[in-house]
Structures are given as structure tokens and as C-alpha cells.
Design an enzyme around this catalytic site. Sequence first.
Site, PDB file in Angstrom:
ATOM      1  N   LEU A 301       0.830  -1.196   0.000  1.00 30.32           N
ATOM      2  CA  LEU A 301       0.000   0.000   0.000  1.00 30.32           C
ATOM      3  C   LEU A 301       0.867   1.249   0.000  1.00 30.32           C
ATOM      4  CD1 LEU A 301      -2.629  -1.005   2.709  1.00 30.32           C
ATOM      5  CD2 LEU A 301      -3.047  -0.807   0.257  1.00 30.32           C
ATOM      6  N   SER A 305      10.422   5.244   4.473  1.00 21.01           N
ATOM      7  CA  SER A 305      11.869   5.238   4.672  1.00 21.01           C
ATOM      8  C   SER A 305      12.361   4.008   5.421  1.00 21.01           C
ATOM      9  CB  SER A 305      12.294   6.505   5.430  1.00 21.01           C
ATOM     10  OG  SER A 305      11.621   6.585   6.671  1.00 21.01           O
ATOM     11  N   GLY A 307      10.190   1.146   6.311  1.00 22.79           N
ATOM     12  CA  GLY A 307       9.493  -0.083   5.969  1.00 22.79           C
ATOM     13  C   GLY A 307       8.382   0.172   4.977  1.00 22.79           C
ATOM     14  N   LYS A 323       3.004  -3.359   8.660  1.00 21.61           N
ATOM     15  CA  LYS A 323       4.184  -2.550   8.351  1.00 21.61           C
ATOM     16  C   LYS A 323       5.419  -3.414   8.580  1.00 21.61           C
ATOM     17  CE  LYS A 323       5.166   1.093  10.912  1.00 21.61           C
ATOM     18  NZ  LYS A 323       5.186   2.505  11.390  1.00 21.61           N
ATOM     19  N   ASP A 453       5.411  13.255  14.100  1.00 22.05           N
ATOM     20  CA  ASP A 453       5.564  13.201  12.640  1.00 22.05           C
ATOM     21  C   ASP A 453       4.364  13.882  11.992  1.00 22.05           C
ATOM     22  OD1 ASP A 453       5.887  12.641   9.983  1.00 22.05           O
ATOM     23  OD2 ASP A 453       6.340  10.524  10.250  1.00 22.05           O
TER      24      ASP A 453
END
Length: 623
Positions: A301, A305, A307, A323, A453
Site C-alpha cells: 500500500l 523510509s 518499511g 508494516k 511526525d
Amino acid sequence: MSSWSKSFTRLVNGVSLVAKEIYNQSPELQRARNGDLEGLITSSGKKALVAATDLVGLTSGKLRELSIRRSKEPSVVYFDEGDNKDNVVATPEVRSVNTKPSEKIVDSKVLRNEFSDEVKNSNREGEIKVSGVEAGEIIGVRAVESGTVTEASSPSEVVPPVKRRRPRERKVPSTPMARAYGFFNLGAALAWGAVKESTYRMVNGTPMTPDNQPALSSLMSKENAERLALGLCEMRGAALKVGQMLSIQDESLVPAPILNALEYVRQGADVMPRSQLNPVLDAELGSNWQSKLTSFDYEPLAAASIGQVHRAVTKDGLEVAMKIQYPGVANSIESDIENVRRLLNYTNLIPKGLFLDRAIKVAKEELAQECDYEIEAVSQKRFRDLLSDTPGFYVPLVVDETSSKKILTTELISGIPIDKVALLDQKTRDYVGRKMLELTLKELFVFRFMQTDPNWGNFLYNEATKTINLIDFGAARDYPKKFVDDYLRMVMACAEKDSEGVIEMSRRLGFLTGDESDVMLDAHVQAGFIVGLPFAEPGGYAFRTNNIASSISNLGATMLKHRLSPPPDEAYSLHRKLSGAFLACIKLGATVPCRDLLLQVYNKYQFDDEPQDPVVATSSVSS
């Protein structure tokens, strides 16, 4: 010595340092130093040959042309009871890219062929796709941006073409030697590009930018910037993460042409092939990992950076996002960042006032945490509890049975990235902007625990439920109570235009030393006042008509020139998140009652000590 030759000499020195890193990290070369030439040949000959053909760029500065074909392998595999991963029922394959580059070496013009120009028509908002999957279906994953979508004033308005990378499937350089070779080749490619650009300028003169300014140095030409971006996308890991951090900086820190090239790194990394993916699944979940699933989609999907994310279905029918970490990235953080630092230093990309060494130190610490998915799982569960009673937010469930240190499985949820909300009506944009700022203030001043983030793909809006789904908690962190106390006082001082309060709190927090010049103090205070503008007046603040980012940018060069010390470590992640919240509101064109939201938090806040507060006020915010 001319400026271009000086630049070239600096880069050659940088490449030599990277070559030294290859020597230091390679056990094979250490054998040679100890006289074991036979061991060197038998253990590393084939490995070195394979690694050399699987890395970023060429020493000539040219790229290998990738041929795209449809894979014979299915994308989705289904597992029956007792089946293994070789005994599956396949669905029609979606897309795949040849895992082996052709050996044809092409001219530097092929650099352009790594990208495509896409035209997004705003009346086709339901057709935004990520790796063949509609963005509205993606939940629990960081969506790869499908291009900048701007607000549409009419159904016929067409957004200008957006330059995008063409996705590639390539193995992740996973050994220390392979990664060191990758940086060496990237540095050599930049050096060769600088030679070609310098030769061109000697013959034709220095080109001018559209605003009639001299172009960047030959070392950081547009082509070299693109080489750097492509190289980081292939290396992945900490190298790509640093590139992504640079890509969201202001033009006062990084020149616009470089930012344009680095935009490619935000569009996602190259894709890890199945041959690398299966061993990670086997190692982390056991060789019978397929017994825990009904199906697994090998088409990612998203690829980021550290995974890439895959859709799967558990035995109890829950759709999940898995992930999966790239092999080798967790063990190469130190060397990756040091090699990127060398390249940045020798390309003069980073201004002195940015205090690169301090930023690198913080980046290493953050990346080490982000590579531990068990820590992220704990953070996600913590946020799920903290926000369980807060309307308008949802944190997906963590599936422990198929999670580990390098694999994180969460509930798959739906929504569109926050920047795509800009296509919706003004009422919705105002609502989402308000919720984003409400979340940011609550994280810092109530929880003292923040997901730092600001990637827009980490906030997925579900219009049907009016809920913002939150994902990716790898960068979550706590903040000390004393730091938060003083930071809240500084924010209030900025909102009240209290110069003395701003300077005093800035010194207590570590932004200022007390020895700054008047020029620096004035620039610092004015920047604080600009950031405080949304919180200065009651009522709604219109982010569309007040460009905070450009106002601060005008002061950025002055602060970089006169800054005496780096900001406190807490500021790197905090300001990344705060600027992301403001940029999201600007992107949405939202009108948000910022002061009311701040006062709602401030008036309930309990300080550990009680110096003279900048303001005592009442809140008029409605629940």
C-alpha cells in the site's frame, strides 16, 4: 583556485571519507588487511559483484534504465488451513516492476525518465490512488502522496502538472558493505555530475534562475539534486529519513531547487521485492506465519523510509495493515547518517546556523526508536487510551499476534489524507483544521506525549463519521513537565506580544544563551510574535489569508546568521509537529478559533512553579 574546482575538491574528499567507511565496516576487507586474501576472495567476491550492480547510480553519474513488466506472480495470496505460502489461490495481479535493472546505460537525460508528469483534475477527487489502491480505502498506513491537490474553485479547474517518481521494485542494500558501496557510488555520481556541469558553465556561462539570480553551484545543480533524491530513495533507511526531514524545511534553510528535487523523497521509497520480504516475515513471525492469516497482498500500500505496508486479513476476518521493516536499516542508522552528513557537508547544502551535528544527534536517537516497532505498538496503545473519550479521533487497534520488533500489524481503517480534505467544503475544512490544532495542543499541554511526525498521510479523515483516524506512532515521545511549563508561558508571551516574556522564557528553555546581539534578539522576538498571531485575537483566525510561513522565512536568514547555540533537543520534534499543524491549516484554508483553544488549555493547566504569568484570561470556546 576557481569556486567550482574547490567544490569538486571538497566532494572528492567527502567520497574518500565514505570509501574509508567501506573499509572500516567490511569484514572482508579487514581479512585482506590481516593477510587472509584467500578468505577475502571466497567470502566476498560474488557478494561484492552482486552488491555493485544493485546500488544507487553509477560512478559516471548515469542511471540504469528499469524495464517495467507485469509479473507472473500473483499480488494477493490466500491461505487455507494447513496450507503453506507455496500452496495458495491467487487473484489477478495488480502491478509489479521488474526486480532486475537492464544493463543498458543511458544518458543523463534518462534522469528525467525516472519521473512522470501527472495532471490531477479536481473534479475527479474520488480517483486518487496509491500503488493501485484507492486512497479512500487506506487505513492504518502512511499513504504515498499522489501529487499536490489544490483547492478547486470550479469543477473544471485543472491543477498544474506535478512531477512524480515512477515506482520501482529494487532490493534494499542490507549489508554494511552494500550500504557503504551505495554511498560511495552516490558520492561519485555527484562528483561526475559536478564535473559535467562545471564544464558546461565554462563554455556557456553560469545559467540564471527564473528570478534572474545566478544558479546554484555546479555541485548542487538541478540534475545532481535529483541524483541525490533518487539515491536516497533506493538506499532507504536512515538515509531516506534525513532526506525527508530536509524536504520539509523552509527555503531560508534549503534552496528552492534542492527542495523541489527532495520532494521526490516524500513520494515514497523504492519497493522491497518478495525475495526480501518473505525472509523478514519468516524471521519475525515464524516460518508458518501464513497460518495466522487468511490472505496477504504482496503489492504494498505504501513504501516509506524504514518499511513498507501491506494489506492482509487475519483468521478472524479483520482487515489489517502490516508494516514490515526493511532488512538492515536498524543496524545501519549510525553509518547511514554519518555518510549522509559527509555528503551534505561536502555539497554545502546545509547552512552553518542549522547546527547540523546537533540535528544529526537527535535524528539518530529518533530513528533508533522508530526502528523498534514494539515501542511504536506501546505508543499506539497509549494514544488509543488517551483519546478514547475525545470525540472526532480514532486510533486503530494493534494486533499483537502478528506484530514483533520489525513488523507492526494494526487494524486497517479508511480515510483520506488531510491535504486532500482541501477539496471538500469550507465547513468541513474549518472543522478538520480546528480538530488538528486541538489535538496538537492537547498532546503537548495535557498529555505531554506527542506524535511528532506531521506527515499529512498520518491523519486520515473519514467524512462519513467526521473522524480523524490517527496512524504511525513511531515518532511519539514524552516531554518533561518543566519544559512544557515554560513552553506554555512562552506561547502566551508570543500571543500577548510580550517581548521580555518571550526572551526570558526562551533563555529558560535554551533557545537563547543571553549573549545574543540585538539583531538576533529582535529577529527571534519578531518570529515569536508571528507564530503567536493565530493565538493573539479572539474569534476565528483565517489561515488562508495570513501566510505565517513566508513571514517567518524572511527572518530565517537573520536568525541562522546570528544564532549562537542550537535549540534544545525537545524543540526538533516539537517544532516539526507544530509547523506541520500550521501548514495543514494553511493547506486547508481553514478558519480556526486558535486563541479560544489555547485558553481552554491554559486556564486548566497546573504549573509546578508560579512565576509571573504573561496573561490570565478566560476562554469563550464552546465544546
